[in-house]
Design a protein around this motif. Sequence first.
Motif, short mmCIF file in Angstrom:
data_model
loop_
_atom_site.label_atom_id
_atom_site.label_comp_id
_atom_site.label_asym_id
_atom_site.label_seq_id
_atom_site.Cartn_x
_atom_site.Cartn_y
_atom_site.Cartn_z
N SER A 87 9.99 -65.67 -1.34
CA SER A 87 8.69 -65.07 -1.07
C SER A 87 7.64 -65.75 -1.94
O SER A 87 7.76 -65.80 -3.16
CB SER A 87 8.74 -63.56 -1.37
OG SER A 87 7.55 -62.94 -0.95
N MET A 88 6.62 -66.29 -1.31
CA MET A 88 5.62 -67.08 -2.02
C MET A 88 4.71 -66.20 -2.88
O MET A 88 4.28 -65.13 -2.45
CB MET A 88 4.76 -67.87 -1.03
CG MET A 88 5.54 -68.79 -0.08
SD MET A 88 6.68 -69.92 -0.93
CE MET A 88 5.53 -70.88 -1.92
N LEU A 89 4.42 -66.68 -4.09
CA LEU A 89 3.52 -65.98 -5.00
C LEU A 89 2.20 -66.73 -5.16
O LEU A 89 1.32 -66.30 -5.89
CB LEU A 89 4.18 -65.79 -6.37
CG LEU A 89 5.44 -64.91 -6.38
CD1 LEU A 89 6.02 -64.86 -7.78
CD2 LEU A 89 5.13 -63.51 -5.87
N GLY A 94 2.76 -77.18 2.71
CA GLY A 94 4.08 -77.22 3.33
C GLY A 94 4.81 -78.53 3.08
O GLY A 94 6.01 -78.56 2.79
N ASN A 95 4.08 -79.65 3.20
CA ASN A 95 4.68 -80.96 2.95
C ASN A 95 5.18 -81.07 1.53
O ASN A 95 6.26 -81.62 1.27
CB ASN A 95 3.66 -82.07 3.22
CG ASN A 95 3.64 -82.49 4.68
OD1 ASN A 95 4.68 -82.62 5.31
ND2 ASN A 95 2.44 -82.66 5.23
N GLU A 96 4.39 -80.55 0.59
CA GLU A 96 4.77 -80.62 -0.82
C GLU A 96 6.05 -79.84 -1.07
O GLU A 96 6.96 -80.31 -1.75
CB GLU A 96 3.64 -80.05 -1.69
CG GLU A 96 3.93 -80.10 -3.19
CD GLU A 96 2.90 -79.35 -4.03
OE1 GLU A 96 3.21 -79.06 -5.20
OE2 GLU A 96 1.81 -79.06 -3.52
N LEU A 97 6.13 -78.64 -0.48
CA LEU A 97 7.32 -77.82 -0.67
C LEU A 97 8.55 -78.50 -0.06
O LEU A 97 9.63 -78.52 -0.66
CB LEU A 97 7.12 -76.44 -0.04
CG LEU A 97 8.17 -75.39 -0.40
CD1 LEU A 97 8.18 -75.11 -1.90
CD2 LEU A 97 7.93 -74.10 0.37
N ARG A 131 4.05 -76.26 9.46
CA ARG A 131 3.37 -75.07 8.95
C ARG A 131 2.13 -75.46 8.14
O ARG A 131 1.21 -74.66 8.01
CB ARG A 131 4.37 -74.28 8.08
CG ARG A 131 3.84 -73.03 7.45
CD ARG A 131 3.56 -71.94 8.44
NE ARG A 131 3.01 -70.77 7.78
CZ ARG A 131 2.68 -69.66 8.37
NH1 ARG A 131 2.85 -69.55 9.67
NH2 ARG A 131 2.17 -68.65 7.70
N LYS A 132 2.12 -76.66 7.60
CA LYS A 132 1.02 -77.20 6.78
C LYS A 132 0.84 -76.47 5.45
O LYS A 132 0.78 -77.10 4.41
CB LYS A 132 -0.29 -77.24 7.56
CG LYS A 132 -0.25 -78.23 8.72
CD LYS A 132 -1.58 -78.40 9.36
CE LYS A 132 -1.49 -79.42 10.48
NZ LYS A 132 -2.76 -79.57 11.21
N GLN A 133 0.76 -75.15 5.48
CA GLN A 133 0.61 -74.42 4.22
C GLN A 133 1.33 -73.09 4.27
O GLN A 133 1.28 -72.40 5.29
CB GLN A 133 -0.87 -74.18 3.90
CG GLN A 133 -1.08 -73.40 2.59
CD GLN A 133 -2.51 -73.45 2.10
OE1 GLN A 133 -3.01 -74.52 1.76
NE2 GLN A 133 -3.16 -72.30 2.03
N ASN A 139 6.92 -65.46 3.50
CA ASN A 139 8.31 -65.54 3.04
C ASN A 139 9.15 -66.29 4.06
O ASN A 139 8.79 -66.36 5.24
CB ASN A 139 8.89 -64.13 2.79
CG ASN A 139 9.02 -63.32 4.06
OD1 ASN A 139 9.92 -63.55 4.89
ND2 ASN A 139 8.11 -62.37 4.26
N PHE A 140 10.22 -66.86 3.58
CA PHE A 140 11.18 -67.48 4.49
C PHE A 140 12.60 -67.29 3.96
O PHE A 140 12.81 -67.11 2.77
CB PHE A 140 10.87 -68.96 4.74
CG PHE A 140 11.06 -69.86 3.56
CD1 PHE A 140 12.26 -70.51 3.34
CD2 PHE A 140 10.01 -70.08 2.67
CE1 PHE A 140 12.42 -71.35 2.25
CE2 PHE A 140 10.17 -70.92 1.59
CZ PHE A 140 11.38 -71.56 1.37
#
Length: 199
Positions: A87-89, A94-97, A131-133, A139-140
């Motif tokens: 879950s993102m805080l 998206g590319n960076e992740l 998703r880009k961002q 969450n995923f």
Amino acid sequence: MRAFVAAAVLAVSSLSGMSASAQTVEVGNVKYESAVDLAGQKLQLNGAGIRYKFVVKVYTAGLYLTTKASTTAEVLAAPGPKRIHISMLRDIDGNELGKLFTKGMEDNAPREEFVKSINGVLKLSEIFASRKQLNNGDNFSVDYVPGLGSTVLLNGKAIGETIKEPEFFSAMLRIWLGDKPADTGLKEALLGVKKARRN
């Protein structure tokens, strides 16, 4: 008599509240269910924690297994379905992740395992790139079911094709549980050997 009944009702209410709170674990203001169902089996929350980059909170992560495990080897060998839930805080590209996850797998997975995971790595990168961002609150999950493969869910909805190679899920778990984990504190929290920092 009324006082006794009132006291009994209060006691039952307190117990109900305790059991309700015991059903979730809160980490970084994100609630994780203590048990979930996947492919007809009940999975238990093995551990949950926060991924920090320096002092910045990036995301929370929770690991679900059919049986408790306190070492990386035990997690990888655990039978049945498995789930990693993130879950993102904070907002993140998206590319960076996707690149960070790929590097984490490459740095931690045995070469043969990583090579067999390439198809899954490319699919995961495509999902994040499209998703880009990912925004704070997104969450995923990645659900692994033996014999079927890994399914990526974004905000609860399955996205992309099932990744059939079993090596992919093992390689992905090593991002957090390998010898060079993304965050040592998070590794210990996911393995349940150290209480997670809640905030």
